[in-house]
Every structure is written in C-alpha cells, then in structure tokens.
Scaffold this active site. Structure first.
Site, PDB file in Angstrom:
ATOM      1  N   HIS A 164       0.916  -1.107   0.161  1.00 12.51           N
ATOM      2  CA  HIS A 164      -0.284  -0.034   0.089  1.00 12.51           C
ATOM      3  C   HIS A 164       0.796   1.217   0.198  1.00 12.51           C
ATOM      4  CE1 HIS A 164       0.413  -0.034   4.457  1.00 12.51           C
ATOM      5  NE2 HIS A 164       0.273   1.389   4.387  1.00 12.51           N
ATOM      6  N   ASP A 217       0.297  -7.600   1.795  1.00 11.07           N
ATOM      7  CA  ASP A 217       0.658  -6.085   2.055  1.00 11.07           C
ATOM      8  C   ASP A 217       2.435  -5.861   1.749  1.00 11.07           C
ATOM      9  OD1 ASP A 217       0.404  -3.454   1.746  1.00 11.07           O
ATOM     10  OD2 ASP A 217       0.130  -3.392   3.996  1.00 11.07           O
ATOM     11  N   GLY A 250       3.873   6.901   8.107  1.00 11.09           N
ATOM     12  CA  GLY A 250       5.073   6.722   7.868  1.00 11.09           C
ATOM     13  C   GLY A 250       5.817   5.574   8.445  1.00 11.09           C
ATOM     14  N   ASN A 251       5.338   4.938   9.422  1.00 15.77           N
ATOM     15  CA  ASN A 251       6.022   3.915  10.000  1.00 15.77           C
ATOM     16  C   ASN A 251       5.532   2.579   8.976  1.00 15.77           C
ATOM     17  OD1 ASN A 251       5.455   4.846  13.242  1.00 15.77           O
ATOM     18  ND2 ASN A 251       7.266   3.534  12.515  1.00 15.77           N
ATOM     19  N   SER A 252       4.774   2.612   8.245  1.00 16.76           N
ATOM     20  CA  SER A 252       4.408   1.388   7.253  1.00 16.76           C
ATOM     21  C   SER A 252       5.509   1.095   6.428  1.00 16.76           C
ATOM     22  CB  SER A 252       3.204   1.818   6.304  1.00 16.76           C
ATOM     23  OG  SER A 252       2.086   2.204   7.090  1.00 16.76           O
ATOM     24  N   GLY A 263     -11.766 -14.507   1.353  1.00 12.95           N
ATOM     25  CA  GLY A 263     -12.464 -13.362   1.739  1.00 12.95           C
ATOM     26  C   GLY A 263     -13.090 -13.498   3.168  1.00 12.95           C
ATOM     27  N   VAL A 264     -12.066 -14.064   4.000  1.00 13.82           N
ATOM     28  CA  VAL A 264     -12.723 -14.111   5.771  1.00 13.82           C
ATOM     29  C   VAL A 264     -11.803 -13.496   6.475  1.00 13.82           C
ATOM     30  CG1 VAL A 264     -13.979 -16.483   5.271  1.00 13.82           C
ATOM     31  CG2 VAL A 264     -11.437 -16.464   5.936  1.00 13.82           C
TER      32      VAL A 264
END
Length: 311
Positions: free
Chosen positions: A58, A88, A164-166, A218-219
């Site tokens: 992301h 991610d 910003g930590n991502s 999708g759970v």
C-alpha cells in the site's frame, strides 16, 4: 533500576542494529510524490550477497519508482519489482550504482509469544530513524483493507506506530526482524506482517516474477479455542474463528458464516490464519477447496472455490 537499565540497553542495541537499514521511502515523481513510508534493506532472495528493499504494497500504491533515504543521509533510487496486496508486501531494487547499508537479519515470527518485547523502527511523519518499543499484543490477526481484501496472520503490537511507519521494521530483542509494520489500527494498536517461511516465499516470487499468484477466500478471522471434546478429538486446541465474511467473496458464495470456526482446509489442519493462507497459493485458484468448520455443535463441510486475487 536494574530492570529499567536492562530494558533500555536492549532497545538501544536493537535500534543501533536495525536502524541503519531502515529507509525513509518516497515513491513516484520526486517533484510530485504519490506516497511515502519506510522500507527495510534485506538480503536478496536470489543472491544473499546482494540486497533489496522490502516495504508495504500500500506504500508503493501502483508507483514503479522512488527514492530511499537512509539514517546516515545517503539515498538511493529504487525500482518496484513487484507488490502483493494480499500480504501487503512489496520488493524494491536499488539502483546498481547506489550503496546500501548492511541488511537486517530476518527472524521467524512463528516463535513470537504474546507479551514478548518488540521494537519498531521507521519514519513516522517524516521523522527519520524513529524507534518505539512495546510488546506483542496478539498473534494470528486478520486485517481487512479498504478495497475488501484481507491481510492474513498479522502481528498485533502496542509499540507506537504512526503514518510513515508503514514498511518499517519490527524486531525482537535480539535485533532479528520478525515483521514489516503495515498499519495503525487505532490508539495503542499497531499491526505488522510477520516474517515466516510463507513470507520469504512471497518475497522470492516478487523478486523473480513481479507478482504472486494467490487464491482469495475473503474471511477475516483470528485463532480461537476449541471446545475441550473437539480439541481432544482433533488433537489441537485452536481453530480459526471467522469474524467477518467479505460480501461477494468466494467464502460467502460457499456459505461460510461469521462465527464459524475453521478447523481444516484442503484436509489439512487450520489453527491460525497462516495455516489457511498456505493453502491459497496459485495451485488453489479455481479448484474446489474443502473446508471443515465447527458451526455450533456440528462439524460442517463447505466447498469453496478460491478466486485469483487481481489488481
């Protein structure tokens, strides 16, 4: 006082070990950046003598290039090799002429325990090299994203994370990186993608192929204790409780329900989100996947057909 000194020495040691390898990342055109976050220098999956950068999918958000700036003030142009929204994670190549710090050593999040000390290193609000410390607050969490996808098996921590930590590093007391910080879920609640065998395979696929073919159910779920009689019969204490079924997903179409406890998928035990995730790589796409759930007092078999995650 001795306990505080010991704690402080541990955090300082981790910060000095991991901090130099965590970069502030800006992606897109330098004059009109599309996003920012952090990134971590890790060994190249194909060549341990070389390095790549790992961040969040992301963070790169469709960008193909950017610039990484390290704690010592040096910087490097980077190119996005691939991103995987379901985990991610994204992998970046550094310009051949650039020099990067010594890579971190990757650990194993499978060995983490709730209450264990962890240290987060990143660049919140553009403040390079920021360090926070806390504990592992929970394991095996699932994180729904804004586009209806689910990031599985994340680590929950109370180490302070901010915008910003991502893409930054989550390390244990030995300075081994056990997670890539991915989200701020609320006050005092941060989440990180765990470093596991599955994660390493994802990074290798992104490095080589630019993508990871993944099945999608999708759970949203978390580990939950099984009734004593069921636990004795199955020989394990936990299953994966479904907290939410994403609307329109293969899980909904198959009849999975909120409150179901998944105990098997593809005839293999499921005790946490990672066990389900392992069943959802390329070979599962479009194939009937038998899922056994505990629904009330009954065992129910559900036949799901994972779709391919796209976009």
């Amino acid at each position: 006082m001795d306990e505080l000194d010991s704690y402080s020495r541990t955090v300082v040691s981790v910060a000095e070990t991991v901090g130099p390898a965590v970069a502030a990342l800006v992606v897109g055109d330098p004059d009109r950046p599309r996003g920012s976050g952090s990134a971590v220098v890790v060994p190249d999956p194909d060549d341990p003598a070389a390095t790549v950068l790992v961040t969040n999918a992301h963070v790169v958000a469709g960008s193909r290039s950017g610039r990484a700036t390290f704690a010592d003030g040096t910087h490097a142009d980077v190119r996005v090799l691939g991103a995987d929204p379901l985990s991610d994670l994204a992998v970046l190549a550094v310009h051949p002429d650039a020099r990067t710090p010594t890579p971190v050593v990757l650990g194993d999040a499978g060995a983490l325990r709730v209450g264990q000390l962890v240290v987060a290193v990143g660049n919140p609000f553009g403040l390079a090299g920021s360090v926070t410390a806390g504990v592992v607050s929970g394991l095996g969490r699932s994180l729904p994203t804004k586009d209806g996808r689910v990031v599985e098996d994340v680590v929950q921590t109370d180490a302070a994370l901010n915008p910003g930590n991502s893409g930054g590093a989550l390390a244990d007391a030995r300075g081994l990186v056990v997670g890539i910080n991915t989200a701020v879920a609320g006050v005092g609640l941060g989440l990180a993608v765990p470093v596991t065998t599955t994660t390493r395979g994802i990074l290798a696929s992104l490095r080589r192929d630019g993508r990871v073919r993944r099945g999608y159910l999708g759970v949203v779920g978390a580990p939950a204790p099984l009734p004593v009689d069921v636990a004795l019969r199955l020989g394990r204490p936990t299953g994966l409780r479904v907290a939410e079924v994403i609307s329109g997903s293969p899980a909904q179409q198959a009849g999975l329900r909120s409150g179901d406890v998944i105990v098997d998928a593809d005839r293999e035990p499921v005790a946490q989100a990672q066990d389900l995730q392992r069943r959802l790589f390329a070979e599962a796409i479009g194939r009937t996947l038998p899922v056994t759930v505990l629904r009330g007092d009954a065992m129910v078999d559900v036949l799901a057909v994972p779709a391919e995650l796209t976009g």
